[in-house]
Design a protein around this motif. Structure first.
Motif, short mmCIF file in Angstrom:
data_model
loop_
_atom_site.label_atom_id
_atom_site.label_comp_id
_atom_site.label_asym_id
_atom_site.label_seq_id
_atom_site.Cartn_x
_atom_site.Cartn_y
_atom_site.Cartn_z
N SER A 18 0.84 -1.19 0.00
CA SER A 18 0.00 0.00 0.00
C SER A 18 0.88 1.24 0.00
CB SER A 18 -0.91 0.01 1.23
OG SER A 18 -0.14 0.03 2.41
N ASN A 19 0.38 2.28 -0.64
CA ASN A 19 1.10 3.55 -0.69
C ASN A 19 0.14 4.68 -0.37
OD1 ASN A 19 -0.44 3.69 -3.02
ND2 ASN A 19 1.27 3.21 -4.38
N LYS A 20 0.60 5.90 -0.60
CA LYS A 20 -0.21 7.06 -0.27
C LYS A 20 -1.46 7.18 -1.14
CE LYS A 20 3.65 9.90 1.36
NZ LYS A 20 3.09 10.20 2.71
N PHE A 21 -1.44 6.55 -2.30
CA PHE A 21 -2.54 6.71 -3.25
C PHE A 21 -3.43 5.47 -3.32
CE2 PHE A 21 1.17 9.09 -4.78
CZ PHE A 21 0.65 10.38 -4.74
N SER A 22 -3.35 4.61 -2.34
CA SER A 22 -4.15 3.38 -2.37
C SER A 22 -5.28 3.36 -1.36
CB SER A 22 -3.24 2.16 -2.15
OG SER A 22 -2.61 2.23 -0.88
N LYS A 23 -5.32 4.30 -0.44
CA LYS A 23 -6.37 4.28 0.57
C LYS A 23 -6.65 5.70 1.05
CE LYS A 23 -2.89 3.29 4.12
NZ LYS A 23 -2.48 2.38 5.21
N GLY A 24 -7.84 5.87 1.64
CA GLY A 24 -8.21 7.15 2.19
C GLY A 24 -8.42 8.21 1.13
N LEU A 25 -8.17 9.44 1.50
CA LEU A 25 -8.31 10.55 0.56
C LEU A 25 -7.23 10.51 -0.51
CD1 LEU A 25 -9.18 13.49 3.00
CD2 LEU A 25 -10.71 12.36 1.40
N GLY A 26 -6.12 9.82 -0.22
CA GLY A 26 -5.08 9.71 -1.23
C GLY A 26 -5.53 8.96 -2.46
N ALA A 27 -6.49 8.04 -2.30
CA ALA A 27 -7.00 7.31 -3.45
C ALA A 27 -7.85 8.19 -4.37
CB ALA A 27 -7.82 6.09 -2.99
N LEU A 28 -8.31 9.34 -3.87
CA LEU A 28 -9.12 10.25 -4.68
C LEU A 28 -8.28 11.25 -5.46
CD1 LEU A 28 -11.94 11.03 -2.09
CD2 LEU A 28 -11.94 9.28 -3.86
N LEU A 29 -6.97 11.30 -5.19
CA LEU A 29 -6.12 12.25 -5.90
C LEU A 29 -6.04 11.89 -7.37
CD1 LEU A 29 -3.23 12.66 -3.29
CD2 LEU A 29 -5.06 14.28 -3.82
N PRO A 30 -6.08 12.87 -8.25
CA PRO A 30 -6.09 12.58 -9.69
C PRO A 30 -4.72 12.14 -10.20
CG PRO A 30 -6.04 14.94 -9.34
CD PRO A 30 -6.18 14.31 -7.97
N GLN A 31 -4.71 11.64 -11.43
CA GLN A 31 -3.46 11.22 -12.05
C GLN A 31 -2.52 12.40 -12.29
OE1 GLN A 31 -2.33 8.20 -12.74
NE2 GLN A 31 -4.16 7.19 -11.91
N ALA A 32 -3.07 13.59 -12.39
CA ALA A 32 -2.23 14.77 -12.59
C ALA A 32 -1.29 14.98 -11.41
CB ALA A 32 -3.10 16.00 -12.80
#
Length: 288
Positions: A18-32
C-alpha cells in the motif's frame, strides 16, 4: 499454493504494498498529481555529489583486480533552510572524517557553500534575492536563463520547495498568456513563443496540481469533495420545487375563494367515512 488463494495468480509475485494513493483521501487524488509525485519522489535525480561510472566492472591499473561498479547515491539531508533557497540539487552530507591516522573517525557534516544572489524571471517580470550555490548559478548560465533552468529541470533535481513553487507560478503565468507583460505586447508575444514548448508537456489540470505537497493536495481534494457533497441531488431539488408549486397553487385557490365552504364540508364527510371504516376494522381482543 497461489492458485488456492482467492486472488489466484495475482499473488505469484507477492502482495502489492500500500502507498499514499491506495487508501483514504489519497485514493481520490487525480493522475495529474500522481504524475508530479513520481517526478518529485520516485524519479532518480542526477548525481551531484559523486561521479557515476559507466559499465558493470572496472579493473585496477596496478593490481589488475576486477571489481563491480556500484553507483550508490550518497544519503542527503534537506534542512528546512534548503527550501527557503535554491541550492541547485545540493544538500547536506552526513558522514565520518578521520582527521588523525592514530585516532578514531569522528562524525562530520559537509554543507554546500551558500551565497546571496539576485535572479531574474523574465516571465514573472521580477527580480528575487535568494540563497544559491555556485552550482545553481552555473546551471542558470548553462540553461541560458533562470526561467529555462526551472522549466527544464525536474522536481527531483530542484529539491527545493521554493524552486518548485516558482516553477508552478511560471507555468500558470504562461498558461494565462503572461498577463503581467500586457503593457509590452511585443515582449509578451516573444516570450509566449519562446516558452510554448514547455506548456506542451503539461495539461491545465497537471499545472493546477503541480508543486503541491501531499498535505496540500489532501486539503485540496478534501475541499473539492466537500463542495460536491454540498450540492443537493436533482431529486431533492425537483421535490422542493414541486412542493413550492403546490403551495403557490393552494394559496391561489384560497385567494380566489369559490366553493370553499362546500369543499370543507366534503372533506369533513370523507374524514367521517374513513373513521367509520377504521372503527369497523379495529381489532378487539376477546376474553379467553
Amino acid at each position: 499454493m497461489a492458485s488456492a488463494t482467492p486472488q489466484g495468480a495475482n499473488l505469484l509475485y507477492g502482495l502489492r504494498k500500500s502507498n499514499k494513493f491506495s487508501k483514504g483521501l489519497g485514493a481520490l487524488l487525480p493522475q495529474a498529481y500522481q504524475k508530479f509525485w513520481n517526478e518529485w519522489k520516485n524519479q532518480k535525480p542526477v548525481a551531484v555529489h559523486y561521479v557515476p561510472k559507466d559499465g558493470m566492472f572496472q579493473r585496477e591499473d596496478i593490481t589488475g583486480l576486477v571489481t563491480p561498479i556500484q553507483n550508490v547515491p550518497l544519503p542527503l539531508i534537506d534542512p528546512p533552510e534548503s527550501h527557503d533557497g535554491i541550492w541547485g540539487g545540493e544538500a547536506v552530507i552526513k558522514g565520518f572524517q578521520k582527521r588523525n591516522p592514530h585516532k578514531r573517525r569522528v562524525p562530520h557534516f559537509w554543507v554546500p557553500v551558500l551565497r546571496r544572489s539576485v535572479v531574474h524571471s523574465r516571465v514573472l517580470n521580477e527580480y528575487m534575492a535568494v540563497t544559491v550555490t555556485d552550482r545553481t548559478l552555473a546551471q542558470i548560465h548553462d540553461h541560458h536563463g533562470f526561467d529555462h533552468y526551472l522549466l527544464k529541470t525536474p522536481a527531483c533535481d530542484l529539491r527545493s520547495m521554493l524552486a518548485i513553487k516558482l516553477k508552478k507560478k511560471i507555468l500558470e503565468e504562461l498558461a494565462a498568456g503572461c498577463p503581467r507583460l500586457a503593457a509590452e505586447p511585443i515582449k509578451q508575444k516573444d516570450y509566449l513563443k519562446e516558452f510554448a514548448c514547455y506548456l506542451e508537456q503539461y495539461t491545465p489540470e497537471e499545472i493546477e496540481w503541480y508543486g503541491l505537497t501531499y498535505p496540500e493536495a489532501i486539503t485540496k481534494i478534501k475541499s473539492l469533495t466537500e463542495d460536491q457533497d454540498a450540492q443537493l441531488p436533482q431529486k431533492l431539488l425537483f421535490r422542493q420545487k414541486l412542493i413550492e408549486q403546490l403551495k403557490e397553487a393552494g394559496i391561489r385557490e384560497a385567494q380566489e375563494g369559490g366553493d370553499s365552504a362546500g369543499d370543507v364540508e366534503e372533506l369533513k364527510g370523507i374524514k367521517d367515512s374513513n373513521a367509520s371504516w377504521l372503527s369497523k376494522l379495529s381489532f378487539k381482543p376477546k376474553n379467553w
